[in-house]
Design an enzyme around this catalytic site. Structure first.
Site, PDB file in Angstrom:
ATOM      1  N   ASP A  13      49.506  47.297  42.861  1.00 15.36           N
ATOM      2  CA  ASP A  13      50.350  46.149  43.228  1.00 15.36           C
ATOM      3  C   ASP A  13      49.429  45.035  43.735  1.00 15.36           C
ATOM      4  O   ASP A  13      48.518  45.284  44.529  1.00 15.36           O
ATOM      5  CB  ASP A  13      51.310  46.588  44.345  1.00 15.36           C
ATOM      6  CG  ASP A  13      52.311  45.501  44.714  1.00 15.36           C
ATOM      7  OD1 ASP A  13      53.499  45.673  44.431  1.00 15.36           O
ATOM      8  OD2 ASP A  13      51.895  44.478  45.294  1.00 15.36           O
ATOM      9  N   ASP A  69      53.905  41.875  39.286  1.00 18.45           N
ATOM     10  CA  ASP A  69      52.669  42.181  40.006  1.00 18.45           C
ATOM     11  C   ASP A  69      52.388  43.664  40.177  1.00 18.45           C
ATOM     12  O   ASP A  69      51.552  44.042  40.978  1.00 18.45           O
ATOM     13  CB  ASP A  69      52.632  41.435  41.357  1.00 18.45           C
ATOM     14  CG  ASP A  69      53.283  42.186  42.482  1.00 18.45           C
ATOM     15  OD1 ASP A  69      54.241  42.928  42.216  1.00 18.45           O
ATOM     16  OD2 ASP A  69      52.825  42.040  43.630  1.00 18.45           O
ATOM     17  N   GLU A  70      53.094  44.495  39.411  1.00 18.67           N
ATOM     18  CA  GLU A  70      52.861  45.929  39.567  1.00 18.67           C
ATOM     19  C   GLU A  70      52.663  46.603  38.218  1.00 18.67           C
ATOM     20  O   GLU A  70      53.261  46.204  37.227  1.00 18.67           O
ATOM     21  CB  GLU A  70      54.071  46.585  40.257  1.00 18.67           C
ATOM     22  CG  GLU A  70      54.242  46.114  41.673  1.00 18.67           C
ATOM     23  CD  GLU A  70      55.508  46.645  42.308  1.00 18.67           C
ATOM     24  OE1 GLU A  70      55.861  47.804  42.050  1.00 18.67           O
ATOM     25  OE2 GLU A  70      56.130  45.881  43.058  1.00 18.67           O
ATOM     26  N   TYR A  77      51.970  35.634  44.643  1.00 16.65           N
ATOM     27  CA  TYR A  77      52.014  34.192  44.364  1.00 16.65           C
ATOM     28  C   TYR A  77      51.117  33.426  45.346  1.00 16.65           C
ATOM     29  O   TYR A  77      50.428  32.477  44.967  1.00 16.65           O
ATOM     30  CB  TYR A  77      53.446  33.642  44.471  1.00 16.65           C
ATOM     31  CG  TYR A  77      54.407  34.103  43.398  1.00 16.65           C
ATOM     32  CD1 TYR A  77      54.036  35.019  42.426  1.00 16.65           C
ATOM     33  CD2 TYR A  77      55.713  33.594  43.355  1.00 16.65           C
ATOM     34  CE1 TYR A  77      54.934  35.437  41.453  1.00 16.65           C
ATOM     35  CE2 TYR A  77      56.616  34.003  42.389  1.00 16.65           C
ATOM     36  CZ  TYR A  77      56.222  34.932  41.449  1.00 16.65           C
ATOM     37  OH  TYR A  77      57.125  35.338  40.483  1.00 16.65           O
ATOM     38  N   ARG A 105      52.228  36.065  57.597  1.00 16.31           N
ATOM     39  CA  ARG A 105      53.009  37.260  57.943  1.00 16.31           C
ATOM     40  C   ARG A 105      52.813  37.635  59.412  1.00 16.31           C
ATOM     41  O   ARG A 105      53.713  38.167  60.053  1.00 16.31           O
ATOM     42  CB  ARG A 105      52.639  38.437  57.033  1.00 16.31           C
ATOM     43  CG  ARG A 105      53.153  38.212  55.611  1.00 16.31           C
ATOM     44  CD  ARG A 105      52.905  39.377  54.688  1.00 16.31           C
ATOM     45  NE  ARG A 105      53.037  38.943  53.288  1.00 16.31           N
ATOM     46  CZ  ARG A 105      53.109  39.739  52.254  1.00 16.31           C
ATOM     47  NH1 ARG A 105      53.055  41.040  52.420  1.00 16.31           N
ATOM     48  NH2 ARG A 105      53.229  39.259  51.029  1.00 16.31           N
TER      49      ARG A 105
HETATM   50  N1  DCP Z   1      59.007  37.596  44.007  1.00 17.75           N
HETATM   51  C1  DCP Z   1      60.000  36.655  43.811  1.00 17.75           C
HETATM   52  N2  DCP Z   1      61.286  36.954  44.127  1.00 17.75           N
HETATM   53  C2  DCP Z   1      61.602  38.162  44.612  1.00 17.75           C
HETATM   54  C3  DCP Z   1      60.597  39.139  44.803  1.00 17.75           C
HETATM   55  C4  DCP Z   1      59.291  38.813  44.488  1.00 17.75           C
HETATM   56  O1  DCP Z   1      59.698  35.552  43.365  1.00 17.75           O
HETATM   57  N3  DCP Z   1      62.862  38.445  44.908  1.00 17.75           N
HETATM   58  C5  DCP Z   1      57.610  37.260  43.639  1.00 17.75           C
HETATM   59  C6  DCP Z   1      56.792  36.754  44.790  1.00 17.75           C
HETATM   60  C7  DCP Z   1      55.765  37.790  45.032  1.00 17.75           C
HETATM   61  C8  DCP Z   1      55.716  38.572  43.757  1.00 17.75           C
HETATM   62  O2  DCP Z   1      56.984  38.414  43.160  1.00 17.75           O
HETATM   63  O3  DCP Z   1      54.501  37.208  45.316  1.00 17.75           O
HETATM   64  C9  DCP Z   1      55.398  40.031  43.959  1.00 17.75           C
HETATM   65  O4  DCP Z   1      56.313  40.675  44.838  1.00 17.75           O
HETATM   66  P1  DCP Z   1      55.852  41.720  45.923  1.00 17.75           P
HETATM   67  O5  DCP Z   1      57.077  42.330  46.489  1.00 17.75           O
HETATM   68  O6  DCP Z   1      54.821  42.627  45.399  1.00 17.75           O
HETATM   69  O7  DCP Z   1      55.253  40.828  47.070  1.00 17.75           O
HETATM   70  P2  DCP Z   1      53.812  40.239  47.249  1.00 17.75           P
HETATM   71  O8  DCP Z   1      52.901  40.634  46.178  1.00 17.75           O
HETATM   72  O9  DCP Z   1      53.964  38.784  47.451  1.00 17.75           O
HETATM   73  O10 DCP Z   1      53.362  40.852  48.622  1.00 17.75           O
HETATM   74  P3  DCP Z   1      52.731  42.276  48.916  1.00 17.75           P
HETATM   75  O11 DCP Z   1      51.356  42.023  49.435  1.00 17.75           O
HETATM   76  O12 DCP Z   1      53.613  42.845  49.969  1.00 17.75           O
HETATM   77  O13 DCP Z   1      52.775  43.068  47.664  1.00 17.75           O
HETATM   78 MG    MG Z   2      52.581  42.603  45.578  1.00 17.84          MG
HETATM   79 MG    MG Z   3      55.183  44.162  43.996  1.00 16.02          MG
END
Ligand code: DCP
Ligand code: MG
Ligand code: MG
Length: 596
Positions: free
Chosen positions: A16, A108-109, A21, A53
């Site tokens: 992940d 992202d996964e 973003y 955060r």
């Molecule tokens: N995203 C989005 N709307 C959502 C969920 C996610 O636009 N409802 C986008 C923003 C995130 C990306 O998808 O950057 C990936 O989601 P993650 O849950 O993996 O969150 P992050 O990568 O941002 O943070 P982490 O470090 O917790 O993985």
């Molecule tokens: Mg992520």
């Molecule tokens: Mg993710």
């Protein structure tokens, strides 16, 4: 049934991207790295960097609340997903270098099944993990990992070495840090990947799977348990993982059906049989955007133009030629509330062409032609004699042709068509209960949804005759070829087993070669003074790509010995008949008139 008992043969990695973003924005602008940063879509902060955060800015927080928590929060607009999408596919490509068994989950996964790779590496090295190899953390500890004697400890450690390698490569090539989980199934790999975030990785000791899952603080932590499932479970007085483990299996089956009921039971014990399913290219590429109510046709056209611009970039990146476009319109009608309608039609393939190096390009005037088509669809969907209110517009391309090995190759010439004939409805996701139209529709554009089914024949009706692609069913060479079971399996390169190859995917369309050479096809025959052997259908011959014609001409000039199969058909594989009867196996045979 003992739910705690599961074998540990597989090695699954889940990767992940950290604060995805926001991290992409940091790469674009280094000064964000030292600041609390949030990425905004509409009035929501979809994600933030780890500095933000610490101030309490969480994912999917209202902008207002985020600024209250962190007044110095820097907000960047994240509605244009181009860069995120690019990074996402770059990472997928990197992972594909290790194994084709990569399953993309959202943007992202990725899940990667490295079982085979691990086996190979363990066999080759014939050693334990090297001193220099980093495996990251083990949950709960190394001792627990070594408590099982099925060999999983070594396999998982080797998996962790591979995960580390993958993450380093991703970082080197994209600048992005990632976190990973390594376990014997997908569920546990995803769950344990969250233990050492950001920029860390964790191996889960299989003997501790149940304890680990039981320790999760809520049902929602389990992938697959969403809001609705949780609601139903709470009604059944099941509020924790332990409750789920202890409840009567029949109760779950009664309320969720047998598949889901059993699955809930299994995941509560950390069991997951699901395989890592290789992700293919999406069936449709689409995007949609909600807007202030539009009631003028010209405003709608402007909005479609903007959407089309963005969509064309995506299609070019994807590299396949789309042959169908769909529009999505959300209408707001008095007394009826709002509802979505869609309409689709085929588009001329001549709107796109492939460059010499195989990249997809848009031909001159294509955007204008597409806008005309789009507005024609719109006019059919909306009664312009009445007032209207449109609150969302969307576009999606679907039914792709794929050119796999260069613009003028025989594999390109005998292109895939199965998806065109089978798939009549695009699968653009309606944002549904997800809140942000633009991002989410794009993120999950290949998922199933409830968009209006436009019958194939309706789409066909709408085809503009002047410029439409001919049906592959009508091309005589296509028929001959599929009858003769000549296979172009560019994926597997396995020509030994015809059953594995896909007859239905072969196609021939003379229009396919338009972009490359059709205007000069006739010339090659005239200029070279070739004597076409008797029985060869001249019309079919001239519709072949120039490279193929040249090679055939060459072979007619100097009759080849039996073994001298032209290079361009070697990879197609011999037919069974050709092999058993030991006949000359050349493309020539496929368009002899007598074979019709
Ligand atoms: N995203 C989005 N709307 C959502 C969920 C996610 O636009 N409802 C986008 C923003 C995130 C990306 O998808 O950057 C990936 O989601 P993650 O849950 O993996 O969150 P992050 O990568 O941002 O943070 P982490 O470090 O917790 O993985
Ligand atoms: Mg992520
Ligand atoms: Mg993710």
């Amino acid at each position: 049934m003992d739910f705690t008992d599961e074998c540990h043969e597989r090695v699954v990695i889940h990767i992940d991207i950290d604060y995805f973003y926001a991290q992409v924005e940091e790469i674009r602008c280094a000064e964000y790295r030292q600041k609390p940063l949030g990425v905004q879509q509409k009035n929501i902060v979809v994600t933030s960097n780890y500095i933000a955060r610490e101030y309490g800015v969480t994912k999917l927080m209202l902008v207002e609340d985020a600024l209250a928590a962190c007044p110095s929060l820097v907000l960047v607009n994240g509605e244009d997903l181009t860069n995120y999408r690019r990074m996402s596919s770059q990472i997928y490509d990197i992972l594909q270098r290790y194994t084709p068994t990569v399953e993309k989950l959202g943007f992202d996964e990725n899940f990667i099944d490295v079982t085979k790779l691990v086996e190979d590496e363990l066999r080759l090295n014939d050693t334990q993990i090297m001193e220099s190899d980093t495996i990251g953390s083990v949950h709960p500890d190394n001792k627990s990992l070594s408590m099982c004697y099925c060999g999983c400890a070594n396999r998982l450690k080797q998996g962790a070495v591979i995960a580390e390698r993958m993450r380093n490569e991703i970082f080197r090539e994209t600048g992005l840090t990632t976190s990973a989980g390594i376990a014997h199934n997908k569920l546990l790999a995803k769950l344990c990947g969250g233990i050492n975030k950001p920029n860390g990785q964790t191996v889960l000791a299989p003997v501790c799977a149940v304890t680990f899952v039981t320790s999760l603080e809520s049902l929602r932590k389990i992938p697959g348990i969403g809001e609705k499932t949780e609601e139903t479970l709470i009604k059944l007085k099941i509020t924790s993982i332990r409750d789920l483990q202890e409840c009567d299996k029949e109760l779950l089956i009664q309320n969720f059906g047998s598949d889901m009921g059993m699955r809930l039971k299994e995941i509560s014990y950390g069991r997951d049989k699901s395989i890592v399913k290789q992700t293919g290219k999406p069936k449709s590429i689409g995007l949609e955007d909600s807007c202030k109510p539009l009631s003028l046709r010209t405003d709608v056209e402007e909005k479609f133009k903007l959407l089309l611009c963005r969509l064309m970039n995506q299609v070019i990146e994807d590299g396949r030629v789309p042959i169908c476009i769909k529009i999505i319109v959300r209408k707001q009608e008095k007394g009826k509330g709002s509802h979505r309608e869609t309409k689709q039609m085929n588009i001329p393939t001549s709107l796109f062409k492939l460059s010499r190096n195989g990249h997809l390009e848009v031909t001159i005037g294509a955007n204008e032609k597409l806008i005309k088509i789009i507005m024609r669809l719109f006019d059919r969907l909306v009664d312009l004699s009445q007032s209207f209110n449109i609150t969302l517009l969307g576009l999606a391309f679907s039914k792709f042709q794929e050119r796999k090995t260069g613009a003028s190759s025989i594999a390109n010439f005998l292109m895939k068509k199965a998806n065109v004939e089978v798939q009549s409805v695009t699968n653009l996701c309606c944002a549904g209960d997800l809140s942000m139209d633009t991002s989410l529709a794009e993120t999950v554009s290949d998922m199933d949804c409830d968009t209006e089914a436009v019958a194939d024949n309706e789409a066909e009706d709408l085809v503009e005759n002047s410029d439409a692609e001919p049906s592959p069913k009508k091309t005589c060479l296509g028929v001959i070829i599929s009858k003769r079971r000549c296979f172009a399996d560019t994926d597997s390169n396995d020509t030994s087993s015809p059953s594995k190859l896909r007859v239905a995917e072969l196609r021939l369309s003379s229009r396919e070669s338009d972009t490359e050479s059709s205007s000069s096809n006739q010339l090659i025959l005239d200029d070279s003074n070739v004597n076409i052997p008797p029985g060869v259908d001249k019309a079919v011959f001239t519709s072949l790509p120039i490279e193929v014609q040249k090679e055939l001409i060459e072979s007619w000039r100097t009759p080849a010995p039996q073994s001298n199969v032209p290079t361009f058909i070697k990879h197609l594989g011999p037919t069974k008949a050709a092999l058993t009867k030991n006949k000359q196996n050349t493309l020539h045979r496929y368009f002899l008139k007598s074979h019709k």
